[in-house]
Motif scaffolding. Structure first.
Motif, mmCIF file in Angstrom:
data_model
loop_
_atom_site.group_PDB
_atom_site.id
_atom_site.type_symbol
_atom_site.label_atom_id
_atom_site.label_comp_id
_atom_site.label_asym_id
_atom_site.label_seq_id
_atom_site.Cartn_x
_atom_site.Cartn_y
_atom_site.Cartn_z
ATOM 1 N N LEU A 10 0.805 -1.218 0.000
ATOM 2 C CA LEU A 10 0.000 0.000 0.000
ATOM 3 C C LEU A 10 0.842 1.274 0.000
ATOM 4 O O LEU A 10 0.291 2.378 -0.030
ATOM 5 N N LYS A 11 2.187 1.119 0.083
ATOM 6 C CA LYS A 11 3.102 2.263 0.119
ATOM 7 C C LYS A 11 2.805 3.168 1.314
ATOM 8 O O LYS A 11 2.775 4.399 1.215
ATOM 9 N N LEU A 12 2.589 2.557 2.475
ATOM 10 C CA LEU A 12 2.340 3.295 3.710
ATOM 11 C C LEU A 12 3.447 2.992 4.712
ATOM 12 O O LEU A 12 4.088 1.935 4.651
ATOM 13 N N GLU A 13 3.653 3.896 5.654
ATOM 14 C CA GLU A 13 4.673 3.654 6.681
ATOM 15 C C GLU A 13 4.250 2.527 7.610
ATOM 16 O O GLU A 13 5.068 1.715 8.026
ATOM 17 N N ARG A 14 2.984 2.495 7.977
ATOM 18 C CA ARG A 14 2.499 1.437 8.864
ATOM 19 C C ARG A 14 1.000 1.281 8.668
ATOM 20 O O ARG A 14 0.340 2.184 8.145
ATOM 21 N N VAL A 15 0.473 0.133 9.077
ATOM 22 C CA VAL A 15 -0.976 -0.091 9.065
ATOM 23 C C VAL A 15 -1.378 -0.669 10.412
ATOM 24 O O VAL A 15 -0.603 -1.367 11.061
ATOM 25 N N GLY A 16 -2.613 -0.391 10.823
ATOM 26 C CA GLY A 16 -3.143 -0.982 12.042
ATOM 27 C C GLY A 16 -3.680 -2.378 11.770
ATOM 28 O O GLY A 16 -4.073 -2.694 10.637
ATOM 29 N N VAL A 17 -3.721 -3.206 12.783
ATOM 30 C CA VAL A 17 -4.125 -4.594 12.572
ATOM 31 C C VAL A 17 -5.590 -4.706 12.168
ATOM 32 O O VAL A 17 -6.003 -5.723 11.607
ATOM 33 N N HIS A 18 -6.392 -3.669 12.451
ATOM 34 C CA HIS A 18 -7.806 -3.710 12.089
ATOM 35 C C HIS A 18 -8.144 -2.760 10.941
ATOM 36 O O HIS A 18 -9.316 -2.570 10.629
ATOM 37 N N ASP A 19 -7.133 -2.185 10.297
ATOM 38 C CA ASP A 19 -7.385 -1.342 9.127
ATOM 39 C C ASP A 19 -7.763 -2.218 7.932
ATOM 40 O O ASP A 19 -7.097 -3.217 7.648
ATOM 41 N N ASP A 20 -8.817 -1.837 7.235
ATOM 42 C CA ASP A 20 -9.286 -2.592 6.075
ATOM 43 C C ASP A 20 -8.401 -2.290 4.866
ATOM 44 O O ASP A 20 -8.160 -1.135 4.526
ATOM 45 N N PHE A 21 -7.921 -3.332 4.216
ATOM 46 C CA PHE A 21 -7.022 -3.186 3.065
ATOM 47 C C PHE A 21 -7.633 -2.284 2.000
ATOM 48 O O PHE A 21 -6.969 -1.405 1.444
ATOM 49 N N PHE A 22 -8.917 -2.495 1.703
ATOM 50 C CA PHE A 22 -9.551 -1.739 0.629
ATOM 51 C C PHE A 22 -9.866 -0.315 1.061
ATOM 52 O O PHE A 22 -9.811 0.614 0.250
ATOM 53 N N ALA A 23 -10.163 -0.120 2.339
ATOM 54 C CA ALA A 23 -10.403 1.236 2.834
ATOM 55 C C ALA A 23 -9.125 2.071 2.803
ATOM 56 O O ALA A 23 -9.176 3.297 2.723
ATOM 57 N N LEU A 24 -7.970 1.410 2.852
ATOM 58 C CA LEU A 24 -6.684 2.113 2.809
ATOM 59 C C LEU A 24 -6.241 2.431 1.381
ATOM 60 O O LEU A 24 -5.141 2.938 1.175
ATOM 61 N N GLY A 25 -7.071 2.095 0.413
ATOM 62 C CA GLY A 25 -6.725 2.373 -0.975
ATOM 63 C C GLY A 25 -6.366 1.128 -1.765
ATOM 64 O O GLY A 25 -6.005 1.224 -2.936
#
Length: 379
Positions: A10-25
């Motif tokens: 996703l080219k992000l520094e970090r993601v939360g364990v409950h962040d939705d993959f599709f909601a993040l782009g």
């Protein structure tokens, strides 16, 4: 490890364990890239649909190790894959008596419905269909009728009550074919919702197929989405073959390392060839299926006039409303300010309300209508 892979793709520094993959782009191309990475580090046959079912790090970790402890998410509503091409969104009430089936357009992925699906109430069961070659790595089917036949068999196993078929773009035509097949199997209580579904009027042939134009538009969209700097102009892809277009797009993406470039080279090739197959399937639908064209032009093939709604974008409306000559032409057409490719994302709530109104306000088709056999040529 999973969170790191999520962030890389996703080219992000970090993601939360409950962040939705599709909601993040995230979307189907990135999901396929992630599936390839998962195969390299985890045992098992990881497919793109694994991410559709488990769109958070926590959910996928639980699939790998069901006994792993974790903090509960505030709300996790995810998909369950029921059949080769059919998934169901969890959260419906035990008394849900109506099924909504979401159908992506040819060349499109079911992931475009993620937001819309979660806007629909728990009083209905929500299903999504996945196209072969787009949402998985099977060979794509080369006709809309073949897609409808494959999907109808799966719906008949899973949907017992009233069904509303919601088709986006060419998915609306697949929905129409599905309605005919379900009708032949005795299903009378059907409804149709067409979202930016085009119709070729009678007497007007489809525009000639142009491979160069398809490549240009496909890779232009890829570069506009993924280019790290300025995207190459669309004209840069003119007169280039497929492999040269892939190389130009990958160069614009500025991928790190040969392994990542190899992954994306395979992904872009597969997706382009699948989309090309679907574009040609749509053209054959209009060219070869005279009965279908007659049905869509005047609905004169004996098909029931199933309750329906038409939702279109302003971009689609500017091209002319080709539904006016059909039996559904007298219906009010809802027009939403959006481009064709953005209407589902920008108007999730409004389209969900339209689907609910279609279900609540439309009387059921009389049961005896299901007994009427459609002419064989219409199927």
């Amino acid at each position: 490890m999973l969170a790191r892979l999520w962030a890389e793709v996703l080219k992000l520094e970090r993601v939360g364990v409950h962040d939705d993959f599709f909601a993040l782009g995230g979307h189907s191309l990135l999901a396929l890239s992630l599936a390839v990475r998962l195969r390299a580090v985890l045992p098992g046959e990881w497919q793109m649909l694994s991410l559709f079912e488990c769109p958070t790090v926590a959910q996928l970790a639980r699939r790998i190790d069901p006994g792993a402890e974790r903090a509960p998410a505030a709300r996790e509503r995810s998909w369950t894959l029921l059949d080769d091409n059919l998934a169901r969104l969890d959260g419906a009430t035990a008394t849900a008596a109506h099924d909504v089936v979401l159908i992506p357009g040819a060349g499109g992925s079911a992931e475009v419905f993620n937001g819309l699906a979660r806007r629909l109430p728990a009083s209905v069961r929500v299903f999504a269909l996945h196209h072969d070659g787009i949402d998985n790595e099977r060979p794509p089917l080369d006709s809309l009728a073949a897609m409808a036949e494959r999907y109808a068999a799966q719906l008949l196993r899973r949907c017992a009550g009233p069904v509303t078929l919601v088709g986006y773009c060419v998915g609306g035509l697949i929905g129409l074919e599905l309605a005919r097949l379900l009708h032949r199997h005795g299903r009378a209580d059907l409804r149709l919702c067409f979202v930016d579904t085009p119709v070729v009027p009678l007497g007007q042939p489809p525009a000639p197929f142009c491979e160069e134009r398809l490549r240009r538009e496909f890779f232009k969209a890829i570069c506009e989405t993924y280019a790290r700097g300025a995207a190459p102009p669309a004209a840069a892809f003119d007169a280039l073959g497929l492999e040269a277009c892939i190389d130009l797009a990958i160069g614009a993406m500025e991928l790190a390392g040969g392994h990542e470039r190899d992954i994306w080279r395979a992904i872009l090739r597969q997706r382009y060839l699948a989309e090309r197959c679907h574009v040609l399937a749509t053209r054959r639908y209009w060219q070869e299926r005279a009965a279908a064209r007659l049905a869509l032009g005047h609905w004169a093939d004996g098909s029931p006039a199933w309750p329906a709604r038409i939702v279109q974008s302003t971009e689609f409306a500017a091209a002319g409303n080709s539904w006016l000559g059909s039996r559904y032409g007298e219906l009010a057409v809802e027009t939403r300010p959006a481009r064709h490719l953005a209407i589902l994302q920008e108007h999730e709530a409004a389209i969900a309300r339209s689907i609910v109104r279609l279900i609540e306000d439309s009387p059921a088709m009389p049961a005896q209508a299901a007994a009427a056999e459609l002419p064989a040529h219409s199927l």
